[in-house]
Scaffold this active site. Sequence first.
Site, mmCIF file in Angstrom:
data_model
loop_
_atom_site.group_PDB
_atom_site.id
_atom_site.type_symbol
_atom_site.label_atom_id
_atom_site.label_comp_id
_atom_site.label_asym_id
_atom_site.label_seq_id
_atom_site.Cartn_x
_atom_site.Cartn_y
_atom_site.Cartn_z
ATOM 1 N N HIS A 1 -1.341 -5.669 -7.040
ATOM 2 C CA HIS A 1 -2.632 -5.291 -6.429
ATOM 3 C C HIS A 1 -3.141 -6.447 -5.572
ATOM 4 C CE1 HIS A 1 -6.384 -3.324 -5.846
ATOM 5 N NE2 HIS A 1 -6.939 -3.453 -7.021
ATOM 6 N N ASP B 1 -1.935 -6.781 2.453
ATOM 7 C CA ASP B 1 -1.630 -8.140 1.970
ATOM 8 C C ASP B 1 -0.520 -8.825 2.746
ATOM 9 O OD1 ASP B 1 -2.323 -6.598 -1.027
ATOM 10 O OD2 ASP B 1 -3.442 -8.333 -0.318
ATOM 11 N N HIS C 1 2.741 1.152 -0.783
ATOM 12 C CA HIS C 1 1.364 1.461 -1.188
ATOM 13 C C HIS C 1 1.347 2.822 -1.864
ATOM 14 C CE1 HIS C 1 -2.984 1.985 -0.938
ATOM 15 N NE2 HIS C 1 -3.045 0.695 -0.708
HETATM 16 C C1 SDX Z 1 -3.217 -3.465 -2.740
HETATM 17 O O1 SDX Z 1 -4.525 1.046 -4.311
HETATM 18 C C2 SDX Z 1 -5.039 0.345 -3.302
HETATM 19 O O2 SDX Z 1 -5.736 0.846 -2.480
HETATM 20 C C3 SDX Z 1 -4.707 -1.132 -3.341
HETATM 21 C C4 SDX Z 1 -5.132 -1.960 -2.141
HETATM 22 C C5 SDX Z 1 -6.647 -2.083 -2.046
HETATM 23 O O3 SDX Z 1 -7.139 -2.379 -0.960
HETATM 24 O O4 SDX Z 1 -7.324 -1.997 -3.121
HETATM 25 O O5 SDX Z 1 -4.635 -1.363 -0.946
HETATM 26 C C6 SDX Z 1 -4.610 -3.406 -2.218
HETATM 27 O O6 SDX Z 1 -3.027 -3.569 -3.928
HETATM 28 C C7 SDX Z 1 -2.064 -3.288 -1.772
HETATM 29 C C8 SDX Z 1 -0.679 -3.279 -2.485
HETATM 30 C C9 SDX Z 1 -0.285 -4.738 -2.727
HETATM 31 N N1 SDX Z 1 0.923 -4.806 -3.565
HETATM 32 C C10 SDX Z 1 2.108 -5.198 -3.085
HETATM 33 O O7 SDX Z 1 2.321 -5.461 -1.903
HETATM 34 C C11 SDX Z 1 3.203 -5.358 -4.146
HETATM 35 C C12 SDX Z 1 4.485 -4.690 -3.666
HETATM 36 N N2 SDX Z 1 4.286 -3.237 -3.630
HETATM 37 C C13 SDX Z 1 4.722 -2.483 -4.803
HETATM 38 O O8 SDX Z 1 4.517 -3.135 -6.017
HETATM 39 C C14 SDX Z 1 4.272 -1.020 -4.726
HETATM 40 O O9 SDX Z 1 4.524 -0.584 -3.448
HETATM 41 C C15 SDX Z 1 2.844 -0.665 -5.092
HETATM 42 C C16 SDX Z 1 2.459 -1.176 -6.415
HETATM 43 C C17 SDX Z 1 1.902 -1.188 -4.063
HETATM 44 C C18 SDX Z 1 2.754 0.848 -5.088
HETATM 45 O O10 SDX Z 1 3.545 1.296 -6.110
HETATM 46 P P1 SDX Z 1 3.653 2.873 -6.483
HETATM 47 O O11 SDX Z 1 2.714 3.677 -5.700
HETATM 48 O O12 SDX Z 1 3.614 3.008 -7.971
HETATM 49 O O13 SDX Z 1 5.035 3.260 -5.928
HETATM 50 P P2 SDX Z 1 6.358 2.996 -6.665
HETATM 51 O O14 SDX Z 1 6.371 1.636 -7.296
HETATM 52 O O15 SDX Z 1 6.640 4.182 -7.531
HETATM 53 O O16 SDX Z 1 7.364 2.937 -5.418
HETATM 54 C C19 SDX Z 1 8.008 4.086 -4.965
HETATM 55 C C20 SDX Z 1 9.444 3.638 -4.744
HETATM 56 C C21 SDX Z 1 10.075 3.010 -6.001
HETATM 57 O O17 SDX Z 1 11.467 3.260 -5.935
HETATM 58 P P3 SDX Z 1 12.053 4.551 -6.757
HETATM 59 O O18 SDX Z 1 11.584 4.391 -8.204
HETATM 60 O O19 SDX Z 1 11.444 5.771 -6.095
HETATM 61 O O20 SDX Z 1 13.540 4.464 -6.587
HETATM 62 O O21 SDX Z 1 9.478 2.596 -3.745
HETATM 63 C C22 SDX Z 1 9.980 1.393 -4.328
HETATM 64 C C23 SDX Z 1 9.867 1.532 -5.834
HETATM 65 O O22 SDX Z 1 10.868 0.761 -6.468
HETATM 66 N N3 SDX Z 1 9.116 0.327 -3.844
HETATM 67 C C24 SDX Z 1 9.540 -0.841 -3.377
HETATM 68 C C25 SDX Z 1 8.383 -1.522 -3.002
HETATM 69 N N4 SDX Z 1 7.312 -0.775 -3.243
HETATM 70 C C26 SDX Z 1 7.765 0.357 -3.774
HETATM 71 N N5 SDX Z 1 10.777 -1.349 -3.226
HETATM 72 C C27 SDX Z 1 10.852 -2.587 -2.697
HETATM 73 N N6 SDX Z 1 9.783 -3.328 -2.308
HETATM 74 C C28 SDX Z 1 8.547 -2.816 -2.439
HETATM 75 N N7 SDX Z 1 7.487 -3.528 -2.043
#
Ligand code: SDX
Length: 428
Positions: free
Chosen positions: A265, A363, A306
């Site tokens: 996050h 971010d 996201h």
């Molecule tokens: C913020 O919610 C908000 O609005 C948050 C925010 C705000 O202003 O409040 O926008 C701020 O938190 C932005 C996000 C910052 N976080 C990151 O940058 C960390 C990296 N991102 C991931 O951890 C992830 O993308 C999340 C946590 C942001 C979202 O995760 P989800 O929605 O639970 O999606 P997911 O993890 O299920 O991903 C879907 C797929 C998965 O693969 P499969 O299980 O389908 O095979 O995409 C992959 C994930 O493994 N994936 C990634 C990835 N993000 C998702 N693979 C590689 N690198 C990534 N960054």
Amino acid sequence: MTEKKAILKVEGRDDLELPILTPTLGRDEIDVSSLTANGLFTFDPGFTSTASCESKITYIDGEVGKLLHRGYSIEELAAKSDYLEVCYLLLNGELPNAEQKEAFVGTVKNHTMVHEQIRNFFNGFRRDAHPMAIMCGVVGALSAFYHDSLDITNPEHREITAYRLIAKMPTIAAMCYKYGLGQPLMYPRNDLGYAENFLHMMFGNPCEETQVSPTLARAMDKIFILHADHEQNASTSTVRLAGSSGANPFACIAAGISALWGPAHGGANEAVLNMLDEIGDISQIETYIAKAKDKNDPFKLMGFGHRVYKNYDPRATVMRESCHEVLNELGVNDPKLELAMKLEEIALSDPYFKEKKLFPNVDFYSGIILKAIGIPTSMFTVIFALSRTVGWVAHWNEMISNPYKIGRPRQLYTGEKERHLVPLNERK
Ligand code: SDX
């Protein structure tokens, strides 16, 4: 207009009619609140398909990458407004006129100092404590100083609390930074603008007049705007859940700060810079993209992906443009920006990222600007918390000023059926 309905067909049960709610913008939503009375629950870990509340504050269309605050696009607000105007908008629903803005800014300025006793809290922390750890503690302690305004049913108490939190977060954030340096904790200067005052408290010292660059102050203010609110994200949902028990607003905001800290996050901005450091240079990008795609490797491309955006996060686009402006105006040539842009280019051309609709989020670029302003990586999430405080307060106030229930999700229980205790001397 006849109300739309969903018909739930469950084997062995009568069909259930569920009302469909139509929002101003966005998807229709099925109201499932009657399911409990019909002996059923829904199951939705991570709330991927669940709306937790009704709100008028922010709207996100993740498919097209649109973000509106009270109907105004983040692009317009970032280009034409300033953070305190956006605070007024989020809290009150309309942009202020000149008189309203002057009064709002004046009131915020009258609350920028913290109680002198608050300064004693800092001495209890190690100098190398993470500033987010300090901020969690100090903000949670604020409720010990404002017994005069903790009646959450009183609109005036809610209003003064909003002013106090918006006004004091920059002061507390800068104190977290200065304490770590062993430098004097700076007092706010009310002759300065909001972002200018924050940079004064961060980089000024009592021995000389602070000169804050207007370029940096404007960049800081834009970063505050871009992080101000984002609908029902994890930390805002935490604030709402804490607030639904009737907890005081300072405790609720401290809960939001804790939730924001996670690297998935708000902690991602710090994690992006650490990731860019680890990647090192462009020659290593392919290696790290492969790691990000490897299911057996926990590495994720920080700043990418996201829950809601399946297109560009519009804040990332504004941030990237601002990166170029700020670095050019400062004459800074940060190889990390070039590395980040190359990483973005390669990732977005990769089938894995395209198929999973993983784009840069807010971010991804923010840390590069913050670094150019001179802010250390450990302070990045503190600044996110500072900016998001107005969003948290606006959502808390929206909930408390309307009918609400305590948040209490249920579960899918897969543990043991009832069994009886065997005396210790008979257990194997
Ligand atoms: C913020 O919610 C908000 O609005 C948050 C925010 C705000 O202003 O409040 O926008 C701020 O938190 C932005 C996000 C910052 N976080 C990151 O940058 C960390 C990296 N991102 C991931 O951890 C992830 O993308 C999340 C946590 C942001 C979202 O995760 P989800 O929605 O639970 O999606 P997911 O993890 O299920 O991903 C879907 C797929 C998965 O693969 P499969 O299980 O389908 O095979 O995409 C992959 C994930 O493994 N994936 C990634 C990835 N993000 C998702 N693979 C590689 N690198 C990534 N960054």
